[in-house]
Design a protein around this motif. Structure first.
Motif, PDB file in Angstrom:
ATOM      1  N   TRP A  60      58.511  69.354 -94.593  1.00 24.33           N
ATOM      2  CA  TRP A  60      58.063  68.456 -93.537  1.00 24.33           C
ATOM      3  C   TRP A  60      58.735  68.939 -92.260  1.00 24.33           C
ATOM      4  CZ3 TRP A  60      54.066  65.699 -94.781  1.00 24.33           C
ATOM      5  CH2 TRP A  60      53.910  65.221 -96.085  1.00 24.33           C
ATOM      6  N   TRP A  61      57.934  69.423 -91.335  1.00 18.95           N
ATOM      7  CA  TRP A  61      58.491  70.063 -90.131  1.00 18.95           C
ATOM      8  C   TRP A  61      59.078  69.045 -89.171  1.00 18.95           C
ATOM      9  CZ3 TRP A  61      59.270  74.483 -91.885  1.00 18.95           C
ATOM     10  CH2 TRP A  61      58.306  75.252 -92.531  1.00 18.95           C
ATOM     11  N   TRP A  62      59.914  69.525 -88.262  1.00 18.75           N
ATOM     12  CA  TRP A  62      60.743  68.635 -87.465  1.00 18.75           C
ATOM     13  C   TRP A  62      60.151  68.263 -86.115  1.00 18.75           C
ATOM     14  CZ3 TRP A  62      63.359  64.719 -87.072  1.00 18.75           C
ATOM     15  CH2 TRP A  62      64.441  64.488 -86.215  1.00 18.75           C
ATOM     16  N   HIS A  63      59.662  69.237 -85.331  1.00 21.99           N
ATOM     17  CA  HIS A  63      59.191  68.917 -83.980  1.00 21.99           C
ATOM     18  C   HIS A  63      57.715  69.265 -83.789  1.00 21.99           C
ATOM     19  CE1 HIS A  63      63.485  68.593 -82.579  1.00 21.99           C
ATOM     20  NE2 HIS A  63      62.907  67.549 -82.047  1.00 21.99           N
ATOM     21  N   VAL A 106      66.333  64.326 -96.240  1.00 17.85           N
ATOM     22  CA  VAL A 106      65.881  62.944 -96.234  1.00 17.85           C
ATOM     23  C   VAL A 106      64.373  62.844 -96.014  1.00 17.85           C
ATOM     24  CG1 VAL A 106      66.361  62.601 -93.759  1.00 17.85           C
ATOM     25  CG2 VAL A 106      66.308  60.631 -95.302  1.00 17.85           C
ATOM     26  N   HIS A 107      63.815  63.785 -95.262  1.00 15.96           N
ATOM     27  CA  HIS A 107      62.369  63.774 -95.058  1.00 15.96           C
ATOM     28  C   HIS A 107      61.640  64.090 -96.354  1.00 15.96           C
ATOM     29  CE1 HIS A 107      63.121  64.913 -90.558  1.00 15.96           C
ATOM     30  NE2 HIS A 107      63.491  63.679 -90.847  1.00 15.96           N
ATOM     31  N   GLN A 108      62.233  64.995 -97.134  1.00 16.08           N
ATOM     32  CA  GLN A 108      61.580  65.466 -98.352  1.00 16.08           C
ATOM     33  C   GLN A 108      61.621  64.426 -99.465  1.00 16.08           C
ATOM     34  OE1 GLN A 108      60.775  68.594 -96.151  1.00 16.08           O
ATOM     35  NE2 GLN A 108      60.134  68.644 -98.269  1.00 16.08           N
ATOM     36  N   HIS A 109      62.779  63.808 -99.668  1.00 15.96           N
ATOM     37  CA  HIS A 109      62.923  62.905-100.824  1.00 15.96           C
ATOM     38  C   HIS A 109      62.778  61.433-100.478  1.00 15.96           C
ATOM     39  CE1 HIS A 109      66.930  61.659 -99.551  1.00 15.96           C
ATOM     40  NE2 HIS A 109      67.472  62.837 -99.760  1.00 15.96           N
ATOM     41  N   ALA A 110      62.715  61.090 -99.187  1.00 16.07           N
ATOM     42  CA  ALA A 110      62.781  59.670 -98.843  1.00 16.07           C
ATOM     43  C   ALA A 110      61.822  59.237 -97.744  1.00 16.07           C
ATOM     44  CB  ALA A 110      64.218  59.298 -98.458  1.00 16.07           C
ATOM     45  N   MET A 111      61.972  59.798 -96.550  1.00 14.96           N
ATOM     46  CA  MET A 111      61.223  59.250 -95.415  1.00 14.96           C
ATOM     47  C   MET A 111      59.720  59.494 -95.519  1.00 14.96           C
ATOM     48  SD  MET A 111      63.824  59.834 -92.221  1.00 14.96           S
ATOM     49  CE  MET A 111      62.493  59.853 -91.021  1.00 14.96           C
ATOM     50  N   ALA A 112      59.316  60.713 -95.884  1.00 16.91           N
ATOM     51  CA  ALA A 112      57.883  60.949 -96.068  1.00 16.91           C
ATOM     52  C   ALA A 112      57.340  60.104 -97.224  1.00 16.91           C
ATOM     53  CB  ALA A 112      57.600  62.431 -96.284  1.00 16.91           C
ATOM     54  N   PRO A 113      58.011  60.099 -98.388  1.00 14.84           N
ATOM     55  CA  PRO A 113      57.496  59.250 -99.464  1.00 14.84           C
ATOM     56  C   PRO A 113      57.397  57.775 -99.096  1.00 14.84           C
ATOM     57  CG  PRO A 113      59.011  60.858-100.370  1.00 14.84           C
ATOM     58  CD  PRO A 113      59.088  60.988 -98.872  1.00 14.84           C
ATOM     59  N   THR A 114      58.429  57.208 -98.470  1.00 12.83           N
ATOM     60  CA  THR A 114      58.385  55.764 -98.217  1.00 12.83           C
ATOM     61  C   THR A 114      57.272  55.398 -97.255  1.00 12.83           C
ATOM     62  OG1 THR A 114      59.789  53.812 -97.943  1.00 12.83           O
ATOM     63  CG2 THR A 114      60.047  55.508 -96.297  1.00 12.83           C
ATOM     64  N   ALA A 115      57.053  56.227 -96.220  1.00 12.50           N
ATOM     65  CA  ALA A 115      55.984  55.933 -95.268  1.00 12.50           C
ATOM     66  C   ALA A 115      54.613  56.113 -95.903  1.00 12.50           C
ATOM     67  CB  ALA A 115      56.128  56.835 -94.040  1.00 12.50           C
ATOM     68  N   ARG A 124      59.431  68.613-104.319  1.00 11.99           N
ATOM     69  CA  ARG A 124      59.722  69.851-105.038  1.00 11.99           C
ATOM     70  C   ARG A 124      60.652  70.766-104.248  1.00 11.99           C
ATOM     71  NH1 ARG A 124      54.656  71.407-105.441  1.00 11.99           N
ATOM     72  NH2 ARG A 124      54.209  69.802-106.998  1.00 11.99           N
ATOM     73  N   TRP A 125      60.598  70.678-102.922  1.00 17.44           N
ATOM     74  CA  TRP A 125      61.443  71.522-102.057  1.00 17.44           C
ATOM     75  C   TRP A 125      62.933  71.304-102.322  1.00 17.44           C
ATOM     76  CZ3 TRP A 125      65.111  70.532 -98.257  1.00 17.44           C
ATOM     77  CH2 TRP A 125      65.418  71.570 -97.377  1.00 17.44           C
ATOM     78  N   MET A 126      63.314  70.121-102.791  1.00 25.40           N
ATOM     79  CA  MET A 126      64.734  69.810-102.973  1.00 25.40           C
ATOM     80  C   MET A 126      65.426  70.762-103.942  1.00 25.40           C
ATOM     81  SD  MET A 126      65.642  67.399-100.932  1.00 25.40           S
ATOM     82  CE  MET A 126      67.278  67.235-101.635  1.00 25.40           C
ATOM     83  N   THR A 127      64.707  71.296-104.897  1.00 22.30           N
ATOM     84  CA  THR A 127      65.315  72.244-105.847  1.00 22.30           C
ATOM     85  C   THR A 127      64.686  73.626-105.773  1.00 22.30           C
ATOM     86  OG1 THR A 127      63.821  71.401-107.568  1.00 22.30           O
ATOM     87  CG2 THR A 127      66.056  70.485-107.494  1.00 22.30           C
ATOM     88  N   ASP A 128      63.623  73.765-105.004  1.00 15.68           N
ATOM     89  CA  ASP A 128      62.967  75.062-104.838  1.00 15.68           C
ATOM     90  C   ASP A 128      62.868  75.329-103.349  1.00 15.68           C
ATOM     91  OD1 ASP A 128      61.565  77.398-105.146  1.00 15.68           O
ATOM     92  OD2 ASP A 128      59.689  76.444-105.775  1.00 15.68           O
TER      93      ASP A 128
END
Length: 387
Positions: free
Chosen positions: A252-255, A272-281, A302-306
């Motif tokens: 998930w890109w930043w700017h 946080v974007h990968q495991h939390a903020m994108a999923p919750t929204a 998947r990015w969190m471990t790859d």
């Protein structure tokens, strides 16, 4: 405890269910260590420090009422005994009470809005007082940062069924919808001029997208009858665009360029974007009647471990024994030079990439910090359910 979201993840990709459950265990263990002595406040960050023997230790730094409120929003989905384990012996409702009592000294609109949101979700009897504090800080007609304006709307949507907030709700909803520039599906960094210098007024961040799309989805879901189709459509358009722009490795890109709906600069990529903020929204949007963005959520998780940026570096981002996920992968450029160059360049020539910067400043550095809100939103994303 397996929620419908986790169950769906397990059906689609069992290995990611294992990863999500692992992350949730890290979150609960980590949050308890982020509490400051006395158990009434959370640290701003946990900073990693290498010992002479090569092991990592953590140091609490600062204090954040904002992060405490986000933690309450996530922890409220846990069983009571696990709420108390995370919140220093208190339930989410009791900890929200501490935050509400602190409101007279709160001067930041975003902090107050998050506290009011937590008060609404936990049924605090002084919710009206909390919302009055938000209104006092939200000066009529004054531009606000988009993230904070979104939190105001989410708080009002959560309070709508118990408190008469219709006038304030309509104003907060309209402010977000009006903030978009020239038909772009993305949101700017502020809801009006004056808060951001002209040369980067077009640049907005990932949080400027997820919090408004979440707030507008919740606004739609909070209404009677047909809800708010315009708010839902705006949320859906924003979500579809950030998913379209998602990196091949799930980043998930930043700017972003809020005028054109393109990417200005991708890095840092935040855990946080990968495991939390994108999923919750995105989950909240789906629950409100929007599309299913599960494929993008899984790709990001998947990015969190790859992590393609760290291929060959052998450094994990999840440290189970410490109860942290390292905060981000970044370029290491001095004074955020790439972001500044691309921000200024795209101001003049939208879409300008300056590709040489990708070769000079490669994103191979790890920010070894972890903040409470990262785990608060993780709990909200994966332990939450229908709005």
């Amino acid at each position: 405890m397996t929620t419908t979201r986790l169950a769906a993840l397990g059906r689609e990709e069992p290995s990611l269910l294992t990863l999500a459950q692992r992350l949730l265990e890290v979150a609960e263990s980590g949050l308890s260590s982020m509490l400051l002595p006395g158990g009434e406040a959370f640290a701003f960050t946990m900073a990693g420090r290498r010992t002479p023997g090569g092991a990592w230790t953590l140091e609490r730094r600062g204090i954040s009422i904002r992060y405490a409120a986000i933690t309450v929003l996530g922890a409220r989905f846990l069983p009571e005994d696990r709420q108390r384990a995370v919140l220093g012996g208190r339930t989410a409702e009791e900890f929200a009470g501490l935050l509400v009592e602190s409101l007279p000294a709160v001067i930041n609109l975003g902090d107050a809005a998050l506290i009011a949101w937590a008060a609404a979700e936990t049924g605090h009897p002084k919710l009206s007082d909390a919302l009055d504090r938000v209104e006092a800080l939200d000066e009529q007609g004054r531009p606000q940062y988009t993230v904070e304006a979104a939190w105001v709307l989410s708080a009002l949507a959560a309070a709508r069924s118990t408190v008469d907030v219709e006038r304030r709700f309509a104003s907060a909803r309209d402010r977000l919808l009006r903030a978009r520039i020239g038909g772009s599906p993305l949101f700017p960094h502020a809801t009006g001029p004056g808060l951001v210098p002209w040369y980067r007024a077009h640049v907005s961040c990932f949080a400027d997208q997820t919090y408004p799309l979440q707030a507008l989805a919740r606004a739609h879901a909070s209404g009677d009858g047909d809800g708010d189709p315009e708010a839902l459509a705006a949320s859906e358009a924003c979500a579809a665009r950030i998913c379209e722009l998602q990196g091949e490795g799930g980043q998930w890109w930043w700017h972003y360029d809020a005028r054109t709906g393109g990417v200005v600069e991708g890095y840092p990529v935040y855990s946080v974007h990968q495991h939390a903020m994108a999923p919750t929204a995105l989950f909240d949007l789906t629950d409100a009647g929007g599309s299913d963005f599960g494929a993008a959520i899984r790709k990001g998780l998947r990015w969190m471990t790859d992590v393609p940026e760290l291929a060959g570096h052998q450094e994990p981002l999840i440290l189970d024994e410490l109860g942290v996920t390292w905060r981000k992968v970044y370029r290491g450029d001095p004074k955020k030079a790439v972001r500044a160059a691309r921000g200024l360049g795209t101001r003049v020539a939208p879409g300008l990439r300056l590709k040489v910067l990708d070769r000079v400043y490669r994103p191979v550095f790890v920010d070894r910090e972890c903040r409470p809100y990262e785990f608060g939103w993780m709990l909200h994303a994966w332990q939450g359910g229908r709005i």
